[in-house]
Design a protein around this motif. Structure first.
Motif, PDB file in Angstrom:
ATOM      1  N   HIS A  78       0.812  -1.216   0.000  1.00  0.00           N
ATOM      2  CA  HIS A  78       0.000   0.000   0.000  1.00  0.00           C
ATOM      3  C   HIS A  78       0.843   1.261   0.000  1.00  0.00           C
ATOM      4  O   HIS A  78       0.347   2.350  -0.283  1.00  0.00           O
ATOM      5  N   HIS A  79       2.146   1.158   0.306  1.00  0.00           N
ATOM      6  CA  HIS A  79       3.037   2.311   0.233  1.00  0.00           C
ATOM      7  C   HIS A  79       3.388   2.642  -1.217  1.00  0.00           C
ATOM      8  O   HIS A  79       3.809   3.764  -1.527  1.00  0.00           O
ATOM      9  N   VAL A  80       3.220   1.663  -2.091  1.00  0.00           N
ATOM     10  CA  VAL A  80       3.589   1.832  -3.498  1.00  0.00           C
ATOM     11  C   VAL A  80       2.367   2.047  -4.385  1.00  0.00           C
ATOM     12  O   VAL A  80       2.390   2.859  -5.319  1.00  0.00           O
ATOM     13  N   ILE A  81       1.303   1.320  -4.110  1.00  0.00           N
ATOM     14  CA  ILE A  81       0.119   1.371  -4.966  1.00  0.00           C
ATOM     15  C   ILE A  81      -1.129   1.192  -4.105  1.00  0.00           C
ATOM     16  O   ILE A  81      -1.117   0.446  -3.121  1.00  0.00           O
ATOM     17  N   SER A  82      -2.187   1.898  -4.452  1.00  0.00           N
ATOM     18  CA  SER A  82      -3.431   1.781  -3.697  1.00  0.00           C
ATOM     19  C   SER A  82      -4.108   0.445  -4.005  1.00  0.00           C
ATOM     20  O   SER A  82      -3.831  -0.191  -5.028  1.00  0.00           O
ATOM     21  N   THR A  83      -5.013   0.052  -3.122  1.00  0.00           N
ATOM     22  CA  THR A  83      -5.733  -1.204  -3.329  1.00  0.00           C
ATOM     23  C   THR A  83      -6.538  -1.161  -4.621  1.00  0.00           C
ATOM     24  O   THR A  83      -6.586  -2.142  -5.372  1.00  0.00           O
ATOM     25  N   GLU A  84      -7.170  -0.010  -4.891  1.00  0.00           N
ATOM     26  CA  GLU A  84      -7.971   0.129  -6.109  1.00  0.00           C
ATOM     27  C   GLU A  84      -7.113  -0.020  -7.360  1.00  0.00           C
ATOM     28  O   GLU A  84      -7.487  -0.727  -8.310  1.00  0.00           O
ATOM     29  N   ASN A  85      -5.942   0.650  -7.374  1.00  0.00           N
ATOM     30  CA  ASN A  85      -5.058   0.572  -8.543  1.00  0.00           C
ATOM     31  C   ASN A  85      -4.417  -0.802  -8.672  1.00  0.00           C
ATOM     32  O   ASN A  85      -4.143  -1.263  -9.786  1.00  0.00           O
ATOM     33  N   LYS A  86      -4.182  -1.450  -7.552  1.00  0.00           N
ATOM     34  CA  LYS A  86      -3.628  -2.812  -7.593  1.00  0.00           C
ATOM     35  C   LYS A  86      -4.627  -3.753  -8.255  1.00  0.00           C
ATOM     36  O   LYS A  86      -4.256  -4.609  -9.065  1.00  0.00           O
ATOM     37  N   GLN A  87      -5.904  -3.592  -7.915  1.00  0.00           N
ATOM     38  CA  GLN A  87      -6.921  -4.430  -8.553  1.00  0.00           C
ATOM     39  C   GLN A  87      -7.006  -4.144 -10.040  1.00  0.00           C
ATOM     40  O   GLN A  87      -7.111  -5.071 -10.855  1.00  0.00           O
ATOM     41  N   LEU A  88      -6.958  -2.856 -10.408  1.00  0.00           N
ATOM     42  CA  LEU A  88      -7.024  -2.496 -11.828  1.00  0.00           C
ATOM     43  C   LEU A  88      -5.843  -3.088 -12.585  1.00  0.00           C
ATOM     44  O   LEU A  88      -6.001  -3.614 -13.701  1.00  0.00           O
ATOM     45  N   LEU A  89      -4.661  -3.001 -12.000  1.00  0.00           N
ATOM     46  CA  LEU A  89      -3.466  -3.585 -12.617  1.00  0.00           C
ATOM     47  C   LEU A  89      -3.627  -5.090 -12.784  1.00  0.00           C
ATOM     48  O   LEU A  89      -3.279  -5.653 -13.835  1.00  0.00           O
ATOM     49  N   ALA A  90      -4.171  -5.740 -11.761  1.00  0.00           N
ATOM     50  CA  ALA A  90      -4.382  -7.186 -11.831  1.00  0.00           C
ATOM     51  C   ALA A  90      -5.386  -7.542 -12.917  1.00  0.00           C
ATOM     52  O   ALA A  90      -5.212  -8.534 -13.643  1.00  0.00           O
ATOM     53  N   MET A  91      -6.430  -6.738 -13.055  1.00  0.00           N
ATOM     54  CA  MET A  91      -7.450  -7.006 -14.068  1.00  0.00           C
ATOM     55  C   MET A  91      -6.897  -6.852 -15.484  1.00  0.00           C
ATOM     56  O   MET A  91      -7.138  -7.683 -16.359  1.00  0.00           O
ATOM     57  N   VAL A  92      -6.119  -5.799 -15.705  1.00  0.00           N
ATOM     58  CA  VAL A  92      -5.575  -5.537 -17.044  1.00  0.00           C
ATOM     59  C   VAL A  92      -4.511  -6.574 -17.415  1.00  0.00           C
ATOM     60  O   VAL A  92      -4.564  -7.197 -18.480  1.00  0.00           O
ATOM     61  N   SER A  93      -3.531  -6.763 -16.520  1.00  0.00           N
ATOM     62  CA  SER A  93      -2.446  -7.703 -16.826  1.00  0.00           C
ATOM     63  C   SER A  93      -2.962  -9.140 -16.844  1.00  0.00           C
ATOM     64  O   SER A  93      -2.596  -9.934 -17.720  1.00  0.00           O
ATOM     65  N   GLY A  94      -3.835  -9.475 -15.886  1.00  0.00           N
ATOM     66  CA  GLY A  94      -4.393 -10.821 -15.857  1.00  0.00           C
ATOM     67  C   GLY A  94      -5.245 -11.106 -17.075  1.00  0.00           C
ATOM     68  O   GLY A  94      -5.221 -12.212 -17.616  1.00  0.00           O
TER      69      GLY A  94
END
Length: 226
Positions: A78-94
């Motif tokens: 969470h110091h690097v990326i927010s939970t919301e953006n982490k999910q978005l990244l996971a959705m796009v890359s996944g």
């Protein structure tokens, strides 16, 4: 929390891991010559390299994403990326690598079912494994669409807690963490755990012994002179 939920997500993962480790050890010790991918490239090389590379590149990135995404504690990322953006990244890359994997897998299934020589050399477990992997991929891609209904990353956090509590031997807490999530996520997790059960008895065992340069290898048949 139901008893079924506790068994599937609190007990079953440990049963699956035990079967995976003991079964793999027994197979390597007692039937070492079966520890292989069972490649059928010599029977039909048409489209094999493209299909294999799409599948393997996709699956490697998907597995790496699951490993990092599920096992990295919230306090770390969470110091690097927010939970919301982490999910978005996971959705796009996944989604991207999942589609690559799906295309490659469909090509491999088509080849195995329609090429007479490849089909004749295939065991029942070979074909069933491909369809289990297909079901798991479709479930995984389905979770991406389901995630659009909760872009706050709350479900991703619950799934992460489940995985981390399984690793830290907290079955009761793990089962409670995953209890609120939707059916498609639970089905994806349960089938993923089941793959550990299938691991020692199928060609999946080659995963732990395949060299890193597998993806770039040349498909060449070498015959020894008589």
């Amino acid at each position: 929390m139901s008893k079924l939920n506790f068994f599937l997500f609190g007990v079953y993962p440990y049963i699956a891991l035990a079967i995976c480790l003991i079964g793999a050890w027994a197979r390597f010790d007692l039937a070492q010559y079966t520890w292989k991918t069972g490649s059928s490239q010599m029977l039909s090389n048409k489209g094999m390299r493209l299909a294999s590379n799409l599948f393997h590149v996709g699956i490697l990135f998907v597995l790496a994403g699951h490993f990092v995404g599920l096992l990295t504690p919230h306090a770390v990322y969470h110091h690097v990326i927010s939970t919301e953006n982490k999910q978005l990244l996971a959705m796009v890359s996944g989604g991207f690598f999942g589609l690559l994997c799906l295309i490659g897998l469909l090509m491999l299934i088509h080849r195995r079912l329609t090429n007479a020589r490849v089909r004749a050399s295939s065991s029942t477990s070979d074909i069933l494994l491909l369809f289990v992997l297909l079901a798991q991929l479709l479930l995984g891609l389905g979770t991406i669409f389901a995630s659009t209904a909760h872009m706050d990353g709350s479900v991703m956090v619950m799934l992460g807690h489940w995985a981390q509590q399984i690793v830290t031997l907290q079955p009761q807490a793990a089962a409670e963490s995953i209890a609120p999530v939707g059916f498609i996520y639970k089905a994806h997790v349960a089938l993923g755990v089941t793959l550990f059960v299938l691991f020692p008895f199928t060609r999946l065992v080659h995963v732990v012994s395949a060299p890193v340069w597998y993806l770039g290898r040349r498909y060449q048949i070498v015959r020894q002179k008589g």
